[in-house]
Design a protein around this motif. Structure first.
Motif, mmCIF file in Angstrom:
data_model
loop_
_atom_site.group_PDB
_atom_site.id
_atom_site.type_symbol
_atom_site.label_atom_id
_atom_site.label_comp_id
_atom_site.label_asym_id
_atom_site.label_seq_id
_atom_site.Cartn_x
_atom_site.Cartn_y
_atom_site.Cartn_z
ATOM 1 N N HIS A 13 75.391 34.305 86.939
ATOM 2 C CA HIS A 13 74.398 35.321 87.330
ATOM 3 C C HIS A 13 73.446 35.737 86.205
ATOM 4 C CE1 HIS A 13 76.884 35.512 90.853
ATOM 5 N NE2 HIS A 13 77.904 36.041 90.188
ATOM 6 N N ARG A 14 73.280 34.922 85.185
ATOM 7 C CA ARG A 14 72.303 35.237 84.143
ATOM 8 C C ARG A 14 71.811 33.944 83.501
ATOM 9 N NH1 ARG A 14 75.813 37.799 79.139
ATOM 10 N NH2 ARG A 14 77.579 36.353 79.235
ATOM 11 N N GLU A 18 69.185 35.530 78.347
ATOM 12 C CA GLU A 18 69.729 36.881 78.440
ATOM 13 C C GLU A 18 71.006 37.067 77.627
ATOM 14 O OE1 GLU A 18 68.539 38.373 82.875
ATOM 15 O OE2 GLU A 18 70.071 36.798 82.757
#
Length: 246
Positions: A13-14, A18
């Motif tokens: 999810h990133r 990031e």
């Protein structure tokens, strides 16, 4: 679990940009090389690759923001030129438990101007005569070697990050300021108490004057009452009206 799969799990999810800290300890490196970590991790500041079976750092990506690198308990014996070229802002490097035998294999680290802490625990190079003196001479930018400075003073965790001394000075300054503020508050309280006491004295003096005036008035009233009543032993004079009644 192999390194590439582990990195993929860390990216759930990133995106790589990031990620600032990446820990892939105890996974398996294919053919002893780094996998799954690329230049896309452009904001990475901490990377931990402890006990992953690395034998080479030749595939290390260029990471300009990386400051701390953990490579302990691997099988690296040289090739540090790659780290010096691609990790230009590195401050902390842990190479303990690797296969470094000669001080000359560490010479490329001279090209890391910001390197402050280097760990070589359990490397054969630490058994050489004058090991510490030689390393500090080879790498004058170092502050700590194996957790101790050149005068054998142990580094705290914050010192290892390079900010500990400043933090301690700031804390001492804050504590001194706090003590001064406390002393000023105590002086203010004492001054207020003195003002209250003086106020009480003034009130007492005023009240005393008023009370004395009241006492004087009471005494005058008593005197008037005594004058209007006949003295003891004297007969009360009869008014002419009283004689007519007789």
């Amino acid at each position: 679990m192999d390194m590439k799969k582990r990195v993929s799990l860390e990216l759930r999810h990133r995106s790589p940009t990031e990620v600032q800290e990446l820990v892939v300890d105890n996974c398996r490196a294919s053919e002893g090389k780094i996998e799954g970590i690329t230049e896309e991790f452009s904001n990475l500041e901490l990377l931990s690759l402890i006990n992953v079976g690395l034998t080479s750092v030749s595939d290390f990506p260029k990471l300009d923001k990386l400051r701390k690198l953990e490579l302990s308990d691997n099988r690296i014996s040289g090739g540090l030129e790659v780290l010096a070229e691609r990790l230009v802002n590195l401050t902390n490097l842990d190479l303990s438990g690797n296969k470094f035998k000669d001080i000359s294999t560490l010479e490329p680290l001279k090209k890391l101007p910001h390197l402050k802490s280097l760990d070589l625990f359990n490397c054969e190079v630490t058994n050489l005569a004058d090991y510490r003196e030689s390393i500090f001479k080879l790498l004058p930018q170092l502050t700590y070697l194996d957790g101790y400075d050149i005068e054998d003073c142990e580094a705290s965790d914050s010192d290892g990050e390079g900010d500990g001394i400043e933090d301690e000075d700031e804390e001492e300054g804050e504590s001194e300021d706090f003590e001064e503020e406390e002393e000023e508050d105590e002086e203010d309280v004492v001054a207020e108490d003195d003002d209250d006491d003086s106020g009480d004295d003034e009130d007492g003096e005023v009240n005393g004057d008023v009370d004395s005036e009241d006492d004087d008035e009471d005494e005058e009233d008593e005197d008037d009452d005594e004058d209007s009543s006949p003295a003891k032993g004297e007969k009360r004079k009869r008014d002419p009206e009283d004689e007519d009644d007789d």
